[in-house]
Design an enzyme around this catalytic site. Structure first.
Site, PDB file in Angstrom:
ATOM      1  N   CYS A  83      -2.730  57.057 -37.055  1.00 46.03           N
ATOM      2  CA  CYS A  83      -1.596  57.461 -36.257  1.00 46.03           C
ATOM      3  C   CYS A  83      -1.704  57.068 -34.958  1.00 46.03           C
ATOM      4  O   CYS A  83      -2.679  56.736 -34.187  1.00 46.03           O
ATOM      5  CB  CYS A  83      -1.517  59.157 -36.573  1.00 46.03           C
ATOM      6  SG  CYS A  83      -2.962  59.757 -35.366  1.00 46.03           S
ATOM      7  N   HIS A 108     -15.844  57.741 -36.184  1.00 46.40           N
ATOM      8  CA  HIS A 108     -16.414  58.994 -35.547  1.00 46.40           C
ATOM      9  C   HIS A 108     -17.587  58.515 -34.420  1.00 46.40           C
ATOM     10  O   HIS A 108     -17.570  59.370 -33.522  1.00 46.40           O
ATOM     11  CB  HIS A 108     -17.181  59.569 -36.892  1.00 46.40           C
ATOM     12  CG  HIS A 108     -16.275  60.411 -37.587  1.00 46.40           C
ATOM     13  ND1 HIS A 108     -15.289  61.384 -36.941  1.00 46.40           N
ATOM     14  CD2 HIS A 108     -16.256  60.889 -39.055  1.00 46.40           C
ATOM     15  CE1 HIS A 108     -14.633  61.940 -38.224  1.00 46.40           C
ATOM     16  NE2 HIS A 108     -14.927  61.475 -39.233  1.00 46.40           N
ATOM     17  N   CYS A 165      -8.426  64.072 -37.771  1.00 46.43           N
ATOM     18  CA  CYS A 165      -7.027  64.046 -37.404  1.00 46.43           C
ATOM     19  C   CYS A 165      -6.280  65.167 -38.169  1.00 46.43           C
ATOM     20  O   CYS A 165      -6.430  65.208 -39.195  1.00 46.43           O
ATOM     21  CB  CYS A 165      -6.217  62.632 -37.600  1.00 46.43           C
ATOM     22  SG  CYS A 165      -4.544  62.773 -36.932  1.00 46.43           S
ATOM     23  N   CYS A 177      -2.992  59.716 -41.469  1.00 46.07           N
ATOM     24  CA  CYS A 177      -3.906  58.979 -40.504  1.00 46.07           C
ATOM     25  C   CYS A 177      -5.462  58.748 -41.254  1.00 46.07           C
ATOM     26  O   CYS A 177      -5.738  59.453 -42.065  1.00 46.07           O
ATOM     27  CB  CYS A 177      -4.282  59.594 -39.203  1.00 46.07           C
ATOM     28  SG  CYS A 177      -5.308  58.766 -38.147  1.00 46.07           S
ATOM     29  N   HIS A 205     -13.160  54.631 -41.039  1.00 50.12           N
ATOM     30  CA  HIS A 205     -13.263  55.843 -40.865  1.00 50.12           C
ATOM     31  C   HIS A 205     -14.565  56.725 -40.050  1.00 50.12           C
ATOM     32  O   HIS A 205     -14.474  57.183 -39.082  1.00 50.12           O
ATOM     33  CB  HIS A 205     -12.957  57.146 -41.943  1.00 50.12           C
ATOM     34  CG  HIS A 205     -13.096  58.342 -41.828  1.00 50.12           C
ATOM     35  ND1 HIS A 205     -11.786  59.100 -41.806  1.00 50.12           N
ATOM     36  CD2 HIS A 205     -14.049  59.201 -41.756  1.00 50.12           C
ATOM     37  CE1 HIS A 205     -12.083  60.377 -41.581  1.00 50.12           C
ATOM     38  NE2 HIS A 205     -13.251  60.493 -41.633  1.00 50.12           N
ATOM     39  N   GLU A 206     -15.741  56.318 -40.679  1.00 45.61           N
ATOM     40  CA  GLU A 206     -17.017  56.813 -40.116  1.00 45.61           C
ATOM     41  C   GLU A 206     -17.313  56.170 -38.742  1.00 45.61           C
ATOM     42  O   GLU A 206     -17.883  56.738 -38.038  1.00 45.61           O
ATOM     43  CB  GLU A 206     -18.043  56.579 -41.269  1.00 45.61           C
ATOM     44  CG  GLU A 206     -17.768  57.183 -42.774  1.00 45.61           C
ATOM     45  CD  GLU A 206     -17.927  58.730 -42.369  1.00 45.61           C
ATOM     46  OE1 GLU A 206     -18.263  59.382 -41.479  1.00 45.61           O
ATOM     47  OE2 GLU A 206     -17.190  59.446 -43.405  1.00 45.61           O
ATOM     48  N   CYS A 239      -4.626  58.844 -32.713  1.00 46.50           N
ATOM     49  CA  CYS A 239      -6.043  58.128 -32.822  1.00 46.50           C
ATOM     50  C   CYS A 239      -5.888  56.896 -32.482  1.00 46.50           C
ATOM     51  O   CYS A 239      -7.037  56.249 -31.929  1.00 46.50           O
ATOM     52  CB  CYS A 239      -6.301  58.387 -34.267  1.00 46.50           C
ATOM     53  SG  CYS A 239      -6.808  60.080 -34.728  1.00 46.50           S
TER      54      CYS A 239
END
Length: 339
Positions: free
Chosen positions: A306, A275, A282, A287, A271-272, A309
């Protein structure tokens, strides 16, 4: 940025305390494909298999991609209003960066110990590395030698609520920026010590700088007993008197590496790093890139992106979507069979 996320383009279905954020097919299709003729043309050049998967984003009966469910006012999407980022906004972002042949490696920098033995630490690192390489298909993930907390010269404190040690996330980012290898697309620090971004904040799971290509993420709160009264990371009053010295981190408690902690670590790490690729939080479908305010919300996030993304990440890396899933599946089976 003060945009109402539950806008005219989505239907909000409430029952008890939960809300289902259900965007219209038209809104999702536009968010994924765009109305820009150039971006539409790019989409039409995707393979049949890629388009079939992506198109699931705006199929009302899709079993693959679900709408976002907001469980309480404390959830991220409610408490942190942000302007939604569709594919077109991502594509046209002037600050967005993508890997180049000269800068194509993701470096991961352990800060402090990651396990209570060398064998456990190495096994944990192996899983994280494999998962990141599958997720960011086409890039190489490399681990740097661990560094001590004292080597970062970061500020630290004892959290008033948990009585646990915390290190300053911004200071760690400054350290990583200075140590970033020449061939790195990004370098991310991982630690088992809790983080705080500024004095007024209680904690943060992670923090990243898109422009600098650095990030720091803590897995301390992913241990099964972090919030319990018997947590072994609690700093006693006697120890706190000498907390101006980094020796307070010597032999500091490291949570047990469990399958749940590993799952949470993989989610946070990808996730990070997402970025750093320019993907914002999102707001379209369930997601991995959804924001999270607390552990329960982070656990609800799926492992997958998703389609909106996913198209952003594909744009940055240039992989074949179907091939990425095939390779990831084969790698996952090998590691389960040969742990």
């Amino acid at each position: 940025m003060d945009t109402n996320l539950i806008s005219d383009s989505c239907l909000c279905v409430s029952f008890r305390q939960m809300q289902v954020v259900q965007h219209s097919e038209h809104t999702l299709k536009t968010a994924l494909i765009s109305k820009n003729p150039v971006l539409v043309s790019q989409y039409e050049k995707l393979t049949v298999g890629e388009q079939r998967l992506m198109n699931e984003a705006f199929q009302p009966t899709s079993e693959l991609f679900r709408p976002i469910t907001v469980y309480s006012q404390s959830d991220w999407i409610t408490s942190h209003p942000e302007a939604p980022q569709d594919f077109e906004k991502f594509f046209s972002d002037p600050y967005r960066k993508a890997p180049t042949p000269e800068k194509s490696n993701i470096y991961i920098q352990p800060i402090g110990s990651l396990g209570n033995s060398r064998v456990i630490s190495e096994e944990y690192v192996k899983w994280l590395k494999g998962y990141c390489e599958a997720f960011f298909y086409g890039l190489t993930v490399k681990f740097l030698e661990p560094v001590s907390i004292s080597a970062t010269k970061c500020s630290f404190r004892v959290n008033d609520h948990t009585q646990n040690l915390q290190i300053h996330a911004g200071h760690i980012l400054t350290f990583l920026k200075k140590k970033k290898p020449e061939d790195a697309f990004c370098v991310v620090g991982i630690t088992m010590i809790d983080l705080y971004p500024r004095d007024s904040w209680n904690f943060v799971f992670g923090q990243a700088s898109l422009t600098e290509g650095v990030g720091i993420f803590s897995f301390a709160r992913y241990g099964k007993d972090f919030h319990s009264s018997c947590y072994k990371g609690t700093v006693t009053k006697a120890k706190r008197t000498s907390s101006s010295e980094y020796s307070i981190f010597d032999n500091y408690y490291i949570p047990e590496i469990t399958s749940v902690l590993l799952l949470r670590s993989c989610k946070t790490l990808t996730h990070e790093i997402g970025h750093i690729f320019g993907l914002r939080h999102c707001q379209w479908l369930a997601c991995l890139m959804q924001g999270s305010n607390h552990l329960e919300e982070a656990d609800r996030r799926p492992l997958n992106l998703c389609p909106i993304c996913l198209r952003k990440l594909q744009c940055a890396l240039g992989f074949d979507v179907v091939e990425r899933y095939k390779v990831s599946g084969r790698r996952g089976r090998r590691e389960v069979e040969n742990p």
